[in-house]
Design a protein around this motif. Structure first.
Motif, PDB file in Angstrom:
ATOM      1  N   GLY A  92     -16.211 -76.635 -21.245  1.00 43.19           N
ATOM      2  CA  GLY A  92     -15.086 -76.354 -21.541  1.00 43.19           C
ATOM      3  C   GLY A  92     -14.822 -74.757 -22.389  1.00 43.19           C
ATOM      4  N   ARG A  93     -14.200 -73.925 -22.560  1.00 42.15           N
ATOM      5  CA  ARG A  93     -14.749 -72.720 -22.917  1.00 42.15           C
ATOM      6  C   ARG A  93     -15.018 -72.467 -24.142  1.00 42.15           C
ATOM      7  NH1 ARG A  93      -8.845 -71.160 -20.858  1.00 42.15           N
ATOM      8  NH2 ARG A  93      -8.736 -73.306 -22.534  1.00 42.15           N
ATOM      9  N   VAL A  94     -16.594 -72.493 -24.211  1.00 40.99           N
ATOM     10  CA  VAL A  94     -16.978 -71.054 -25.804  1.00 40.99           C
ATOM     11  C   VAL A  94     -17.413 -70.120 -25.738  1.00 40.99           C
ATOM     12  CG1 VAL A  94     -19.565 -72.023 -27.012  1.00 40.99           C
ATOM     13  CG2 VAL A  94     -18.275 -74.015 -25.820  1.00 40.99           C
ATOM     14  N   ALA A  95     -17.015 -69.869 -27.011  1.00 46.25           N
ATOM     15  CA  ALA A  95     -17.212 -67.985 -27.362  1.00 46.25           C
ATOM     16  C   ALA A  95     -18.365 -68.088 -28.370  1.00 46.25           C
ATOM     17  CB  ALA A  95     -16.362 -67.175 -27.077  1.00 46.25           C
ATOM     18  N   LEU A  96     -19.505 -67.767 -28.140  1.00 53.50           N
ATOM     19  CA  LEU A  96     -19.883 -66.336 -29.344  1.00 53.50           C
ATOM     20  C   LEU A  96     -19.882 -64.559 -29.813  1.00 53.50           C
ATOM     21  CD1 LEU A  96     -22.805 -68.788 -28.265  1.00 53.50           C
ATOM     22  CD2 LEU A  96     -23.373 -67.792 -30.178  1.00 53.50           C
ATOM     23  N   LEU A  97     -19.774 -64.265 -30.764  1.00 51.46           N
ATOM     24  CA  LEU A  97     -19.227 -63.108 -31.788  1.00 51.46           C
ATOM     25  C   LEU A  97     -20.238 -62.343 -31.567  1.00 51.46           C
ATOM     26  CD1 LEU A  97     -15.878 -63.632 -33.740  1.00 51.46           C
ATOM     27  CD2 LEU A  97     -16.278 -63.422 -31.374  1.00 51.46           C
ATOM     28  N   ILE A  98     -20.296 -61.262 -31.105  1.00 48.64           N
ATOM     29  CA  ILE A  98     -21.830 -60.745 -30.749  1.00 48.64           C
ATOM     30  C   ILE A  98     -21.641 -59.006 -31.232  1.00 48.64           C
ATOM     31  CG2 ILE A  98     -24.055 -60.052 -29.537  1.00 48.64           C
ATOM     32  CD1 ILE A  98     -22.641 -62.880 -29.097  1.00 48.64           C
ATOM     33  N   TRP A  99     -22.783 -58.887 -32.311  1.00 52.10           N
ATOM     34  CA  TRP A  99     -22.966 -57.398 -32.834  1.00 52.10           C
ATOM     35  C   TRP A  99     -22.811 -56.715 -31.547  1.00 52.10           C
ATOM     36  CZ3 TRP A  99     -20.619 -57.114 -36.534  1.00 52.10           C
ATOM     37  CH2 TRP A  99     -20.548 -58.446 -38.140  1.00 52.10           C
ATOM     38  N   GLY A 100     -22.555 -55.424 -31.847  1.00 56.55           N
ATOM     39  CA  GLY A 100     -22.430 -53.964 -30.826  1.00 56.55           C
ATOM     40  C   GLY A 100     -22.244 -54.640 -29.518  1.00 56.55           C
ATOM     41  N   ASP A 101     -23.257 -54.667 -28.046  1.00 57.37           N
ATOM     42  CA  ASP A 101     -22.789 -55.195 -27.497  1.00 57.37           C
ATOM     43  C   ASP A 101     -24.076 -56.228 -26.851  1.00 57.37           C
ATOM     44  OD1 ASP A 101     -21.403 -54.159 -24.050  1.00 57.37           O
ATOM     45  OD2 ASP A 101     -23.509 -55.316 -23.802  1.00 57.37           O
ATOM     46  N   PRO A 102     -23.065 -56.946 -26.075  1.00 61.48           N
ATOM     47  CA  PRO A 102     -24.417 -58.763 -25.669  1.00 61.48           C
ATOM     48  C   PRO A 102     -25.800 -57.417 -24.367  1.00 61.48           C
ATOM     49  CG  PRO A 102     -22.140 -59.145 -25.393  1.00 61.48           C
ATOM     50  CD  PRO A 102     -21.768 -57.800 -25.599  1.00 61.48           C
ATOM     51  N   SER A 103     -25.416 -56.815 -24.147  1.00 62.71           N
ATOM     52  CA  SER A 103     -26.119 -56.560 -22.871  1.00 62.71           C
ATOM     53  C   SER A 103     -27.612 -56.023 -24.035  1.00 62.71           C
ATOM     54  CB  SER A 103     -25.387 -55.647 -22.176  1.00 62.71           C
ATOM     55  OG  SER A 103     -25.605 -54.377 -23.156  1.00 62.71           O
ATOM     56  N   LEU A 104     -27.519 -54.788 -25.101  1.00 55.72           N
ATOM     57  CA  LEU A 104     -28.360 -54.379 -25.629  1.00 55.72           C
ATOM     58  C   LEU A 104     -29.133 -54.671 -26.938  1.00 55.72           C
ATOM     59  CD1 LEU A 104     -29.431 -51.316 -25.690  1.00 55.72           C
ATOM     60  CD2 LEU A 104     -28.096 -50.467 -26.956  1.00 55.72           C
ATOM     61  N   TYR A 105     -30.392 -54.903 -27.152  1.00 59.16           N
ATOM     62  CA  TYR A 105     -30.988 -55.227 -27.655  1.00 59.16           C
ATOM     63  C   TYR A 105     -30.791 -56.723 -28.987  1.00 59.16           C
ATOM     64  CZ  TYR A 105     -34.902 -52.325 -27.190  1.00 59.16           C
ATOM     65  OH  TYR A 105     -36.191 -51.383 -26.863  1.00 59.16           O
ATOM     66  N   ASP A 106     -29.422 -56.836 -27.468  1.00 56.33           N
ATOM     67  CA  ASP A 106     -29.352 -59.089 -28.064  1.00 56.33           C
ATOM     68  C   ASP A 106     -29.873 -59.634 -27.490  1.00 56.33           C
ATOM     69  OD1 ASP A 106     -27.091 -60.140 -30.363  1.00 56.33           O
ATOM     70  OD2 ASP A 106     -26.895 -60.565 -29.083  1.00 56.33           O
ATOM     71  N   SER A 107     -30.329 -60.840 -28.244  1.00 62.42           N
ATOM     72  CA  SER A 107     -31.224 -62.039 -27.265  1.00 62.42           C
ATOM     73  C   SER A 107     -29.886 -63.287 -26.749  1.00 62.42           C
ATOM     74  CB  SER A 107     -32.415 -62.778 -28.162  1.00 62.42           C
ATOM     75  OG  SER A 107     -32.835 -62.052 -28.327  1.00 62.42           O
ATOM     76  N   SER A 108     -28.805 -63.343 -27.162  1.00 59.26           N
ATOM     77  CA  SER A 108     -27.705 -63.728 -26.717  1.00 59.26           C
ATOM     78  C   SER A 108     -27.842 -64.082 -25.390  1.00 59.26           C
ATOM     79  CB  SER A 108     -26.191 -63.557 -27.159  1.00 59.26           C
ATOM     80  OG  SER A 108     -25.998 -63.315 -28.131  1.00 59.26           O
ATOM     81  N   LEU A 109     -27.627 -63.791 -24.158  1.00 57.07           N
ATOM     82  CA  LEU A 109     -28.151 -63.531 -22.899  1.00 57.07           C
ATOM     83  C   LEU A 109     -29.232 -64.587 -22.870  1.00 57.07           C
ATOM     84  CD1 LEU A 109     -26.812 -60.059 -21.622  1.00 57.07           C
ATOM     85  CD2 LEU A 109     -25.744 -62.595 -20.777  1.00 57.07           C
ATOM     86  N   ARG A 110     -30.336 -64.703 -23.062  1.00 58.75           N
ATOM     87  CA  ARG A 110     -31.477 -64.758 -22.654  1.00 58.75           C
ATOM     88  C   ARG A 110     -31.233 -66.122 -23.470  1.00 58.75           C
ATOM     89  NH1 ARG A 110     -33.573 -60.090 -23.153  1.00 58.75           N
ATOM     90  NH2 ARG A 110     -33.176 -59.850 -25.597  1.00 58.75           N
ATOM     91  N   ILE A 111     -31.140 -66.344 -24.545  1.00 60.10           N
ATOM     92  CA  ILE A 111     -30.669 -67.684 -25.280  1.00 60.10           C
ATOM     93  C   ILE A 111     -29.411 -68.576 -24.434  1.00 60.10           C
ATOM     94  CG2 ILE A 111     -29.510 -69.023 -27.165  1.00 60.10           C
ATOM     95  CD1 ILE A 111     -30.406 -66.711 -28.490  1.00 60.10           C
ATOM     96  N   ALA A 112     -28.207 -67.472 -23.735  1.00 61.43           N
ATOM     97  CA  ALA A 112     -27.492 -67.990 -22.681  1.00 61.43           C
ATOM     98  C   ALA A 112     -28.200 -69.236 -21.298  1.00 61.43           C
ATOM     99  CB  ALA A 112     -26.289 -67.247 -22.558  1.00 61.43           C
ATOM    100  N   GLN A 113     -29.054 -68.207 -20.844  1.00 59.54           N
ATOM    101  CA  GLN A 113     -29.943 -69.266 -20.090  1.00 59.54           C
ATOM    102  C   GLN A 113     -30.491 -69.574 -20.021  1.00 59.54           C
ATOM    103  OE1 GLN A 113     -33.175 -65.590 -19.515  1.00 59.54           O
ATOM    104  NE2 GLN A 113     -31.260 -64.151 -18.030  1.00 59.54           N
ATOM    105  N   ARG A 114     -31.041 -69.936 -20.962  1.00 60.41           N
ATOM    106  CA  ARG A 114     -31.634 -71.386 -21.828  1.00 60.41           C
ATOM    107  C   ARG A 114     -30.459 -73.034 -21.260  1.00 60.41           C
ATOM    108  NH1 ARG A 114     -34.956 -67.734 -23.181  1.00 60.41           N
ATOM    109  NH2 ARG A 114     -37.228 -68.733 -24.741  1.00 60.41           N
ATOM    110  N   LEU A 115     -29.661 -72.574 -21.722  1.00 60.96           N
ATOM    111  CA  LEU A 115     -28.236 -73.627 -21.881  1.00 60.96           C
ATOM    112  C   LEU A 115     -28.226 -73.745 -20.478  1.00 60.96           C
ATOM    113  CD1 LEU A 115     -26.955 -74.253 -23.916  1.00 60.96           C
ATOM    114  CD2 LEU A 115     -25.355 -72.769 -23.442  1.00 60.96           C
TER     115      LEU A 115
END
Length: 251
Positions: free
Chosen positions: A104-127
């Motif tokens: 499936g296609r899953v999305a999260l809405l990230i404040w600002g930009d996902p690349s700058l001082y946000d941990s979503s990309l690191r969490i995605a690597q765990r997934l």
């Protein structure tokens, strides 16, 4: 495969949504919205509004979940953050499995930009360690860009570098070596108080880009007490605050 898209949504102004972000939202099977407690309910509310504004007629499901809380008293800061990110990744996976299963296609809405001082990309690597996952990023307007726009100032001086850092780093190590311009994020304790303010100008913003926006600019020696007071008052009123500031040293 899980197709995971992290969508930058800007700093809280619905007008920050790009056409690319809206298209990604409408193509998702599932959008996950984290809940961060009653004091930060406005953050979930803004995400709900963005979904309501842009998902009419789309088949996208929106699911809210309780965001795990970081152990702020953990004796090892980095280990505490790692444990927190593990817990968030588990929460994502639980809801992904419940709604879209293995594909499936899953999305999260990230404040600002996902690349700058946000941990979503690191969490995605765990997934990706436990489930075959494709990660895509839709860039968003950063708090830095919104701050400079609000004050109508350039980020850098001519030919000079810019250092982007955190309040913790300013508190522990002082002004970064070799930098005339410093952008400080994630500063809940007003770390600029630890600096010698002479010769430093500051441009501060709370709720930058939102209707609650508060701005202060001028010599740090004059403005430090005003910023501390304004920040405390805004946090008391709203239960939370997002703020950022740029400092420039005159040489």
């Amino acid at each position: 495969m899980i197709d995971l898209t992290l969508i930058g949504i800007g700093t809280g102004n619905p007008d920050h949504m790009t056409l690319q972000a809206i298209e990604a939202m409408r193509h998702a099977d599932l959008i996950l919205i984290p809940l961060k407690g009653a004091e930060k309910s406005d953050l979930a509310g803004l995400r709900r509004k963005i979904c309501a504004d842009h998902l009419a007629g789309a088949a996208t499901r929106v699911v809210e979940f309780q965001l795990p809380v970081r152990d702020a008293d953990h004796p090892n800061y980095h280990q505490g953050v790692d444990d927190w990110h593990d817990a968030i990744a588990d929460a994502w996976l639980d809801h992904i499995d419940a709604v879209v299963g293995q594909h499936g296609r899953v999305a999260l809405l990230i404040w600002g930009d996902p690349s700058l001082y946000d941990s979503s990309l690191r969490i995605a690597q765990r997934l990706g360690r436990v489930r075959k996952t494709s990660v895509n990023v839709v860039p968003g307007i950063t708090a830095i860009g919104a701050l400079c726009a609000a004050h109508a100032i350039p980020l850098n001086t001519i030919g000079a570098p810019v250092t982007i850092t955190t309040g913790r780093q300013i508190r522990d190590h002082g002004w970064p070596d070799g930098a005339d311009t410093v952008v400080v994020m994630l500063d809940g304790a007003c770390a600029f108080q630890s600096l010698d303010p002479q010769g430093i100008e500051i441009w501060w913003g709370g709720f930058v880009g939102m209707k609650e926006q508060i701005l202060r600019a001028g010599p740090l020696a004059d403005l430090a007490p005003q910023i501390i007071e304004a920040r405390a008052a805004a946090r008391a009123q709203h239960g939370w605050i997002m703020d950022i500031y740029l400092m420039r040293r005159n040489r």
